[in-house]
Design a protein around this motif. Structure first.
Motif, PDB file in Angstrom:
ATOM      1  N   ILE A   1      -0.888  14.588  -8.177  1.00 56.50           N
ATOM      2  CA  ILE A   1      -0.434  16.125  -8.103  1.00 56.50           C
ATOM      3  C   ILE A   1      -0.008  16.626  -9.505  1.00 56.50           C
ATOM      4  CG2 ILE A   1       1.393  17.433  -7.078  1.00 56.50           C
ATOM      5  CD1 ILE A   1       1.705  15.581  -4.951  1.00 56.50           C
ATOM      6  N   LEU A   2       0.715  15.846 -10.481  1.00 55.88           N
ATOM      7  CA  LEU A   2       0.923  16.380 -11.609  1.00 55.88           C
ATOM      8  C   LEU A   2      -0.503  16.854 -12.332  1.00 55.88           C
ATOM      9  CD1 LEU A   2       2.831  17.195 -13.964  1.00 55.88           C
ATOM     10  CD2 LEU A   2       2.691  14.738 -14.407  1.00 55.88           C
ATOM     11  N   LEU A   3      -1.444  15.826 -12.267  1.00 60.37           N
ATOM     12  CA  LEU A   3      -2.542  16.112 -13.103  1.00 60.37           C
ATOM     13  C   LEU A   3      -3.522  17.275 -12.306  1.00 60.37           C
ATOM     14  CD1 LEU A   3      -3.924  12.456 -13.673  1.00 60.37           C
ATOM     15  CD2 LEU A   3      -3.331  14.138 -15.236  1.00 60.37           C
ATOM     16  N   ILE A   4      -3.510  17.542 -11.275  1.00 57.96           N
ATOM     17  CA  ILE A   4      -4.374  18.690 -10.501  1.00 57.96           C
ATOM     18  C   ILE A   4      -3.459  19.983 -11.060  1.00 57.96           C
ATOM     19  CG2 ILE A   4      -4.495  19.861  -8.406  1.00 57.96           C
ATOM     20  CD1 ILE A   4      -5.056  16.954  -7.329  1.00 57.96           C
ATOM     21  N   PHE A   5      -2.031  20.077 -10.925  1.00 56.11           N
ATOM     22  CA  PHE A   5      -1.444  21.112 -11.277  1.00 56.11           C
ATOM     23  C   PHE A   5      -1.610  21.489 -12.645  1.00 56.11           C
ATOM     24  CE2 PHE A   5       2.641  23.150 -13.061  1.00 56.11           C
ATOM     25  CZ  PHE A   5       2.646  24.304 -12.125  1.00 56.11           C
ATOM     26  N   LYS A   6      -1.737  20.738 -13.618  1.00 54.51           N
ATOM     27  CA  LYS A   6      -1.990  20.887 -15.093  1.00 54.51           C
ATOM     28  C   LYS A   6      -3.436  21.366 -15.223  1.00 54.51           C
ATOM     29  CE  LYS A   6      -0.875  18.152 -18.488  1.00 54.51           C
ATOM     30  NZ  LYS A   6      -0.656  16.923 -19.291  1.00 54.51           N
ATOM     31  N   TRP A   7      -4.364  20.862 -14.316  1.00 52.29           N
ATOM     32  CA  TRP A   7      -5.678  21.335 -14.406  1.00 52.29           C
ATOM     33  C   TRP A   7      -5.675  22.819 -14.095  1.00 52.29           C
ATOM     34  CZ3 TRP A   7      -8.644  23.112 -10.394  1.00 52.29           C
ATOM     35  CH2 TRP A   7     -10.080  23.501 -10.817  1.00 52.29           C
ATOM     36  N   TRP A   8      -4.973  23.218 -12.854  1.00 50.70           N
ATOM     37  CA  TRP A   8      -5.015  24.448 -12.266  1.00 50.70           C
ATOM     38  C   TRP A   8      -4.414  25.366 -13.166  1.00 50.70           C
ATOM     39  CZ3 TRP A   8      -1.035  27.721 -11.010  1.00 50.70           C
ATOM     40  CH2 TRP A   8      -1.347  28.860 -10.292  1.00 50.70           C
TER      41      TRP A   8
ATOM     42  N   VAL B   1       0.902  -1.401  -0.006  1.00 47.99           N
ATOM     43  CA  VAL B   1       0.098  -0.276   0.030  1.00 47.99           C
ATOM     44  C   VAL B   1       0.781   1.285  -0.055  1.00 47.99           C
ATOM     45  CG1 VAL B   1      -1.567   1.317   1.268  1.00 47.99           C
ATOM     46  CG2 VAL B   1      -1.971  -1.126   0.952  1.00 47.99           C
ATOM     47  N   ILE B   2       1.906   1.400   0.887  1.00 47.92           N
ATOM     48  CA  ILE B   2       2.808   2.566   0.913  1.00 47.92           C
ATOM     49  C   ILE B   2       3.374   2.505  -0.474  1.00 47.92           C
ATOM     50  CG2 ILE B   2       5.174   3.113   1.914  1.00 47.92           C
ATOM     51  CD1 ILE B   2       4.234   1.865   4.518  1.00 47.92           C
ATOM     52  N   LEU B   3       3.976   1.476  -1.177  1.00 49.69           N
ATOM     53  CA  LEU B   3       4.715   1.702  -2.316  1.00 49.69           C
ATOM     54  C   LEU B   3       3.542   2.216  -3.497  1.00 49.69           C
ATOM     55  CD1 LEU B   3       7.280   0.801  -3.835  1.00 49.69           C
ATOM     56  CD2 LEU B   3       6.203  -1.241  -4.529  1.00 49.69           C
ATOM     57  N   GLY B   4       2.266   1.704  -3.296  1.00 49.86           N
ATOM     58  CA  GLY B   4       1.381   2.332  -4.102  1.00 49.86           C
ATOM     59  C   GLY B   4       1.155   3.572  -4.286  1.00 49.86           C
ATOM     60  N   VAL B   5       0.903   4.204  -2.887  1.00 50.80           N
ATOM     61  CA  VAL B   5       0.787   5.459  -2.484  1.00 50.80           C
ATOM     62  C   VAL B   5       1.969   6.403  -3.203  1.00 50.80           C
ATOM     63  CG1 VAL B   5       0.463   7.232  -0.615  1.00 50.80           C
ATOM     64  CG2 VAL B   5      -0.970   5.158  -0.686  1.00 50.80           C
ATOM     65  N   ILE B   6       3.022   5.787  -2.670  1.00 51.25           N
ATOM     66  CA  ILE B   6       4.128   6.737  -3.319  1.00 51.25           C
ATOM     67  C   ILE B   6       4.262   6.796  -4.720  1.00 51.25           C
ATOM     68  CG2 ILE B   6       6.734   6.510  -3.475  1.00 51.25           C
ATOM     69  CD1 ILE B   6       6.699   5.331  -0.465  1.00 51.25           C
ATOM     70  N   THR B   7       3.854   5.708  -5.424  1.00 47.26           N
ATOM     71  CA  THR B   7       3.894   5.856  -6.816  1.00 47.26           C
ATOM     72  C   THR B   7       2.626   6.750  -7.517  1.00 47.26           C
ATOM     73  OG1 THR B   7       3.127   3.718  -7.257  1.00 47.26           O
ATOM     74  CG2 THR B   7       5.097   3.906  -7.658  1.00 47.26           C
ATOM     75  N   ILE B   8       1.374   6.529  -6.894  1.00 48.01           N
ATOM     76  CA  ILE B   8       0.052   7.378  -7.425  1.00 48.01           C
ATOM     77  C   ILE B   8       0.111   8.871  -7.078  1.00 48.01           C
ATOM     78  CG2 ILE B   8      -2.165   7.093  -7.234  1.00 48.01           C
ATOM     79  CD1 ILE B   8      -2.036   4.196  -7.301  1.00 48.01           C
TER      80      ILE B   8
END
Length: 128
Positions: free
Chosen positions: A55-62, A43-50
Protein backbone atom coordinates in the motif's frame (compact mmCIF):
# COMPACT_ATOMS: atom_id res chain seq x y z
CA UNK A 1 7.63 -30.36 47.46
CA UNK A 2 8.03 -26.65 47.93
CA UNK A 3 11.45 -26.65 46.25
CA UNK A 4 9.95 -28.29 43.13
CA UNK A 5 7.15 -25.73 43.09
CA UNK A 6 9.64 -22.87 43.36
CA UNK A 7 11.56 -24.28 40.36
CA UNK A 8 8.36 -24.27 38.30
CA UNK A 9 7.75 -20.66 39.24
CA UNK A 10 11.26 -19.69 38.19
CA UNK A 11 10.72 -21.37 34.81
CA UNK A 12 7.41 -19.54 34.36
CA UNK A 13 9.04 -16.20 35.14
CA UNK A 14 11.48 -16.68 32.28
CA UNK A 15 11.42 -13.59 30.02
CA UNK A 16 10.79 -15.30 26.69
CA UNK A 17 8.43 -17.99 27.97
CA UNK A 18 5.63 -16.72 25.73
CA UNK A 19 7.80 -17.27 22.65
CA UNK A 20 8.88 -20.72 23.86
CA UNK A 21 5.26 -21.69 24.56
CA UNK A 22 4.23 -20.52 21.10
CA UNK A 23 7.07 -22.49 19.51
CA UNK A 24 6.11 -25.63 21.46
CA UNK A 25 2.46 -25.21 20.44
CA UNK A 26 3.43 -24.92 16.76
CA UNK A 27 5.68 -27.96 17.05
CA UNK A 28 2.94 -29.97 18.78
CA UNK A 29 0.39 -29.03 16.11
CA UNK A 30 2.87 -30.04 13.41
CA UNK A 31 3.42 -33.42 15.03
CA UNK A 32 -0.28 -34.09 15.46
CA UNK A 33 -0.92 -33.43 11.77
CA UNK A 34 -2.61 -30.07 12.01
CA UNK A 35 0.05 -28.34 9.98
CA UNK A 36 -2.62 -26.60 7.91
CA UNK A 37 -3.42 -24.47 10.97
CA UNK A 38 0.22 -23.49 11.34
CA UNK A 39 0.49 -22.82 7.61
CA UNK A 40 -2.67 -20.71 7.74
CA UNK A 41 -1.34 -18.66 10.65
CA UNK A 42 1.97 -18.13 8.86
CA UNK A 43 0.17 -17.03 5.68
CA UNK A 44 -1.99 -14.59 7.68
CA UNK A 45 1.09 -13.23 9.44
CA UNK A 46 2.87 -12.82 6.09
CA UNK A 47 -0.10 -11.05 4.53
CA UNK A 48 -0.41 -8.71 7.51
CA UNK A 49 3.23 -7.67 7.15
CA UNK A 50 3.36 -7.43 3.33
CA UNK A 51 0.10 -5.54 2.61
CA UNK A 52 1.14 -2.24 4.35
CA UNK A 53 4.40 -2.22 2.36
CA UNK A 54 2.51 -2.73 -0.92
CA UNK A 55 0.00 0.00 0.00
CA UNK A 56 2.85 2.41 0.82
CA UNK A 57 4.57 1.73 -2.52
CA UNK A 58 1.31 2.25 -4.45
CA UNK A 59 0.64 5.50 -2.57
CA UNK A 60 4.16 6.81 -3.31
CA UNK A 61 3.73 5.95 -7.01
CA UNK A 62 0.35 7.73 -7.09
CA UNK A 63 1.80 10.84 -5.42
CA UNK A 64 4.73 10.90 -7.83
CA UNK A 65 2.38 10.92 -10.83
CA UNK A 66 -0.25 13.33 -9.44
CA UNK A 67 1.70 16.10 -7.71
CA UNK A 68 2.55 19.32 -9.50
CA UNK A 69 5.41 21.56 -8.34
CA UNK A 70 5.67 25.13 -9.54
CA UNK A 71 5.50 28.82 -8.76
CA UNK A 72 2.48 31.05 -8.25
CA UNK A 73 1.92 33.18 -11.38
CA UNK A 74 0.91 36.15 -9.20
CA UNK A 75 3.46 36.31 -6.36
CA UNK A 76 6.04 33.75 -7.62
CA UNK A 77 6.07 31.72 -4.38
CA UNK A 78 6.68 27.97 -4.53
CA UNK A 79 3.56 25.78 -4.64
CA UNK A 80 2.65 22.12 -4.59
CA UNK A 81 -0.74 20.84 -5.75
CA UNK A 82 -2.56 18.00 -7.44
CA UNK A 83 -2.96 17.70 -11.21
CA UNK A 84 -6.13 19.15 -12.75
CA UNK A 85 -7.44 20.47 -9.44
CA UNK A 86 -8.03 23.93 -8.07
CA UNK A 87 -5.79 25.13 -5.29
CA UNK A 88 -4.97 28.33 -3.44
CA UNK A 89 -1.68 30.14 -3.10
CA UNK A 90 -0.81 30.21 0.57
CA UNK A 91 1.07 33.48 0.17
CA UNK A 92 -1.34 35.71 -1.80
CA UNK A 93 -4.59 33.68 -1.63
CA UNK A 94 -5.07 33.55 -5.42
CA UNK A 95 -7.21 30.71 -6.79
CA UNK A 96 -5.06 28.61 -9.11
CA UNK A 97 -5.57 25.62 -11.36
CA UNK A 98 -2.86 23.18 -12.42
CA UNK A 99 -2.73 22.38 -16.13
CA UNK A 100 0.16 20.74 -18.01
CA UNK A 101 2.30 20.60 -14.86
CA UNK A 102 2.05 24.38 -14.36
CA UNK A 103 -0.13 26.65 -12.23
CA UNK A 104 -2.46 29.12 -13.97
CA UNK A 105 -4.78 31.75 -12.56
CA UNK A 106 -8.39 30.66 -12.40
CA UNK A 107 -10.15 33.76 -13.76
CA UNK A 108 -13.53 34.06 -15.54
CA UNK A 109 -13.53 34.41 -19.33
CA UNK A 110 -14.93 37.97 -19.27
CA UNK A 111 -12.11 39.26 -17.03
CA UNK A 112 -9.34 41.29 -18.63
CA UNK A 113 -5.94 40.91 -16.97
CA UNK A 114 -4.09 44.23 -16.94
CA UNK A 115 -0.67 45.20 -15.60
CA UNK A 116 -0.50 48.67 -14.07
CA UNK A 117 2.39 50.90 -15.11
CA UNK A 118 2.91 54.06 -13.12
CA UNK A 119 3.82 56.76 -15.65
CA UNK A 120 4.72 59.32 -13.00
CA UNK A 121 7.68 57.22 -11.79
CA UNK A 122 8.91 56.74 -15.36
CA UNK A 123 8.77 60.49 -16.12
CA UNK A 124 10.73 61.47 -13.02
CA UNK A 125 13.41 58.83 -13.70
CA UNK A 126 13.88 60.00 -17.29
CA UNK A 127 14.02 63.71 -16.47
CA UNK A 128 16.68 63.32 -13.78
Amino acid sequence: MNSYFSRLLSINNFGSSCFVNLLLLILLLGLVGLSWIVNGLLVILGVITIIPVIILLIFKWWLKHNLVYGNCPVCNSKLTGFKNMKSYCLNCGETLESQNDEFHRNIPVSTVDVEIVDSYDNQTDESS
